[in-house]
Design an enzyme around this catalytic site. Structure first.
Site, PDB file in Angstrom:
ATOM      1  N   ARG A 127       0.862  -1.181   0.000  1.00 53.99           N
ATOM      2  CA  ARG A 127       0.000   0.000   0.000  1.00 53.99           C
ATOM      3  C   ARG A 127       0.910   1.247   0.000  1.00 53.99           C
ATOM      4  NH1 ARG A 127      -5.165   0.015   1.987  1.00 53.99           N
ATOM      5  NH2 ARG A 127      -4.904   2.270   1.806  1.00 53.99           N
ATOM      6  N   GLU A 166     -11.035   6.684  -1.563  1.00 52.10           N
ATOM      7  CA  GLU A 166     -11.384   5.268  -1.490  1.00 52.10           C
ATOM      8  C   GLU A 166     -10.671   4.605  -0.310  1.00 52.10           C
ATOM      9  OE1 GLU A 166     -11.815   2.886  -4.915  1.00 52.10           O
ATOM     10  OE2 GLU A 166     -12.713   4.491  -6.114  1.00 52.10           O
ATOM     11  N   HIS A 204     -13.862   0.932  -4.053  1.00 52.81           N
ATOM     12  CA  HIS A 204     -14.022   0.821  -2.594  1.00 52.81           C
ATOM     13  C   HIS A 204     -15.031   1.859  -2.117  1.00 52.81           C
ATOM     14  CE1 HIS A 204     -10.002  -0.372  -3.837  1.00 52.81           C
ATOM     15  NE2 HIS A 204     -10.016  -1.238  -2.834  1.00 52.81           N
ATOM     16  N   LYS A 242     -12.149  -6.011  -8.400  1.00 49.89           N
ATOM     17  CA  LYS A 242     -12.244  -5.988  -6.934  1.00 49.89           C
ATOM     18  C   LYS A 242     -13.276  -4.955  -6.484  1.00 49.89           C
ATOM     19  CE  LYS A 242      -9.673  -4.738  -2.741  1.00 49.89           C
ATOM     20  NZ  LYS A 242      -8.511  -4.002  -2.201  1.00 49.89           N
ATOM     21  N   SER A 268      -5.482  -2.818   7.246  1.00 49.36           N
ATOM     22  CA  SER A 268      -5.624  -1.734   6.248  1.00 49.36           C
ATOM     23  C   SER A 268      -7.098  -1.481   5.945  1.00 49.36           C
ATOM     24  CB  SER A 268      -4.894  -2.118   4.960  1.00 49.36           C
ATOM     25  OG  SER A 268      -5.434  -3.306   4.417  1.00 49.36           O
ATOM     26  N   GLN A 287     -10.715  -6.628   9.077  1.00 49.80           N
ATOM     27  CA  GLN A 287      -9.686  -7.587   8.657  1.00 49.80           C
ATOM     28  C   GLN A 287      -9.326  -8.531   9.798  1.00 49.80           C
ATOM     29  OE1 GLN A 287      -6.237  -5.712   6.878  1.00 49.80           O
ATOM     30  NE2 GLN A 287      -7.304  -5.390   4.916  1.00 49.80           N
TER      31      GLN A 287
END
Lengths: 255, 255
Positions: A49, A87, A144, A171, A233, A237
């Site tokens: 990232r 995003e 996103h 994605k 991130s 998660q």
């Protein structure tokens, strides 16, 4: 016939969802530390990232960071992601710089996978995809929404647009505010996989309620899941060990 | 205000889904063996599937079997289930005998929970419910389809009918033949819990694809899950340890 994406020893789009861990270091030292830590973990793909990296506008520093990641995690495909602020990214990067940095990273000819966001200029995206393919890199086109879950039709529309642009993988990661949102994402995933897409899909419902999408990909159709070794991130998660255990359990009992 | 069902030390309808293990012995010896084995496991509810019992038409044998289960598993609520052949049971029991056996079991005044199938005579069901409540037993009204998954509306209709009859808990278990079926069950579960039911619900998509419904109840709204210690009583059932691990994992990360 469904297409899979083969990068290094990993085949994305068949079998269990592949487990990806992000590197979020802000300095070269932090990136080194994270890469060394990750080298001790059992997972499939590393995502850098780069929007977390303080020197992301300095191409020499980017090359140094890529070398560090390659040294420690060279056996794993690397995704280069410059996530925009809107995003969920870490810093504001203007449109021109966003494409400039992505172009220059591709020109290193040393990149496995590039993440490009759908909500940018269409022509610029298409030229970046061509450049990526010319330089041997695969492309994820991503979208996103950290606030909400769009309608199922909107999710289908975005992912079909991304696929038509020439993505190798598409994605979608959206925020699930309630259980209905989770079901919207699960059903959109199923429909995309069964009726529309020929390419791999990553579909994530973020937030606590959405956790099921992070390990049930083999049932509903999501081909990569993001997990953490240390830092996260995105909301919801889970640790790489937990995700791996449940993904393997589902694989054993579903196939 | 949602109603919970408290039986012995178990509260059904709040927190994690409660884990139920069936006893499937065909003889008193087998029932004893299973009950002794189950006493070494950590779970919440025991279901005696009396349709597996060869002497289920002999009330004295039924009482002996209940005593054996009580001796070994008395700390756990027991569900008495005489599953009809058409809903996946082990033996054919005529309608009159079905109600006769259930009545006599209730009259022992020693039963925690009775499972009554929805697809029987309405008046007989209502009188059995009254008898159950008079004798201190709770009632699950259940419906099973081992071939297919009905439409979402049909699932809603069946479970609402069951609730209106006076059930304390309603149960639907249907066969998921594809991922769309799994989503139908998950969404019906969500809608029943959010919009209709005041009482606990058990909702299971049977078969491999449906396994997610066996541990994600706390996210979607199913309050009991069936697991196995040794033998299985329905397709897709998982071991009690595996179910417990994932149920606890989801609880930790979702609440």
């Amino acid at each position: 016939m469904k297409k899979v994406v083969k990068v290094k020893d990993i085949t994305i789009g068949e079998g269990m969802p592949k487990i990806c861990i992000p590197i979020l270091g802000e300095t070269l030292e932090e990136i080194k530390e994270e890469a060394e830590l990750l080298s001790t973990f059992d997972f499939d793909i590393v995502e850098w990232r780069a929007d977390f990296f303080q020197f992301v506008e300095d191409m020499d520093c980017i090359k140094l960071a890529m070398e560090i990641i390659e040294e420690n995690l060279g056996d794993k495909p690397m995704i280069f992601t410059l996530r925009s602020l809107k995003e969920g990214g870490k810093r504001e990067v203007c449109e021109a710089l966003y494409f400039e940095i992505n172009r220059r990273v591709l020109e290193t000819k040393n990149l496995d996978i590039l993440d490009i966001e759908l909500f940018h200029d269409k022509d610029e995206i298409e030229s970046l995809i061509n450049l990526a393919h010319k330089n041997g890199a695969k492309v994820i086109i991503s979208n996103h929404d950290f606030q909400q879950t769009p309608s199922k039709d909107e999710i289908l529309s975005r992912m079909n647009r991304a696929a038509q642009l020439g993505a190798d993988i598409v994605k979608i990661a959206v925020m699930a505010n309630d259980t209905e949102d989770v079901i919207t994402v699960l059903d959109a995933t199923r429909i995309l996989k069964e009726d529309y897409l020929k390419i791999p899909l990553i579909a994530i419902a973020m937030g606590k309620k959405g956790m099921i999408t992070r390990f049930a990909g083999e049932i509903f159709g999501s081909d990569i899941t993001f997990a953490t070794a240390k830092k996260t991130s995105a909301p919801g998660q889970l640790s790489v060990e937990d995700v791996k255990n449940i993904v393997q359990f589902i694989h054993k009992h579903t196939i």
